[in-house]
Design an enzyme around this catalytic site. Structure first.
Site, PDB file in Angstrom:
ATOM      1  N   CYS A  41     -48.775  -8.017  -7.607  1.00 48.74           N
ATOM      2  CA  CYS A  41     -49.461  -6.964  -6.843  1.00 48.74           C
ATOM      3  C   CYS A  41     -50.943  -7.304  -6.855  1.00 48.74           C
ATOM      4  O   CYS A  41     -51.303  -8.471  -6.724  1.00 48.74           O
ATOM      5  CB  CYS A  41     -49.177  -5.589  -7.445  1.00 48.74           C
ATOM      6  N   ARG A  94     -52.569  -4.896   3.030  1.00 51.72           N
ATOM      7  CA  ARG A  94     -53.213  -5.874   2.142  1.00 51.72           C
ATOM      8  C   ARG A  94     -52.454  -7.201   2.194  1.00 51.72           C
ATOM      9  O   ARG A  94     -53.064  -8.275   2.211  1.00 51.72           O
ATOM     10  CB  ARG A  94     -53.267  -5.350   0.706  1.00 51.72           C
TER      11      ARG A  94
END
Length: 274
Positions: free
Chosen positions: A234, A176
């Site tokens: 995150c 990611r």
């Protein structure tokens, strides 16, 4: 300093003592199954379930998928679970403590003096031969009042500034960070200048945290020092709390959380993406 972690054996002894801790079940995972359903199938005896989406976060919006909960929302949830200032609190999840760490960080941020995480979560409890219960405890009569701001946070501007002048850690999976995949947020990639620091690398194969010395070596290699201003993000401010817990275990306190994280950053087309 007392460790922010507690083992299954230590917790079992504490629950059998004259002054047991308040237990919070924080089972949650992106995409389900719902934590309440898992809680109903069996939980630590006496544990109260808290819903991460509904009680440990405000509704999703421009501030991200899991904005920090308002004072009234969080106070009501913690009181329902029996949280008081005078009793210790232990949070757990299914393992490896990703969502439990969100509760740990929130209670610390809210001013609670004694909150710990069950290392390894429910999996470690079961591996130690400890029992589960199907009984839902009565609504608690907690008296804790949230006093926000006891741990540092940054907004998008602060995160970008630290990426340039300090250290901004991206706690998401490497793929990611690299923009190879993005399962939920508007754009793929990362905040320019952020360093990849996947949360999973804080863990041993059994889902427990690595020893403090190993965590210290890991964060030193990433550039964390006593003089480095550090923040963590995150996807939505959940697993970043796990990184902050790992930093504390490593003896590195003072790092900030970017609560909006990638879900907020990527939704703003004016924010650059690397």
């Amino acid at each position: 300093m007392t460790s922010p972690l507690i083992t299954a054996a230590e917790l079992a002894a504490a629950l059998d003592s004259p002054h047991p801790p308040v237990l919070l079940d924080i089972r949650w995972q992106l995409g389900g199954p719902p934590g309440a359903e898992e809680y109903a199938k069996g939980h630590l005896p006496g544990a109260h379930y808290l819903d991460l989406d509904q009680e440990l976060a405000d509704p999703p919006g421009t501030a991200g998928r899991h904005p920090l909960p308002g004072v009234e929302r969080l106070t009501a949830a913690l009181r329902r679970a029996g949280v008081t200032t005078s009793r210790p609190v232990v949070a757990y999840d299914a393992g490896p403590s990703l969502s439990a760490a969100r509760a740990w960080w929130l209670l610390r941020w809210a001013g609670h003096p004694d909150i710990r995480v069950l290392d390894g979560g429910l999996a470690a409890w079961l591996a130690a031969g400890q029992p589960l219960s199907l009984e839902t405890p009565a609504t608690g009569n907690g008296d804790f009042t949230v006093d926000p701001g006891h741990l540092p946070t940054v907004d998008a501007t602060g995160a970008a500034e630290l990426a340039r002048t300090g250290l901004l850690l991206d706690a998401r999976a490497g793929e990611r960070y690299r923009g190879e995949t993005e399962p939920i947020d508007p754009r793929a990639g990362h905040i320019p200048g952020a360093a990849s620091a996947p949360t999973t690398e804080n863990l041993a194969t059994d889902g427990r945290f690595l020893p403090a010395a190993d965590l210290a070596s890991r964060f030193a290699a990433l550039g964390v020092t006593d003089l480095t201003r550090t923040a963590v993000y995150c996807g939505s401010g959940v697993t970043a709390a796990h990184q902050l817990l790992a930093l504390e275990l490593a003896g590195r306190q003072g790092a900030a959380l970017y609560p909006g994280s990638w879900s907020e950053w990527s939704a703003n087309p004016e924010n650059p993406v690397a």
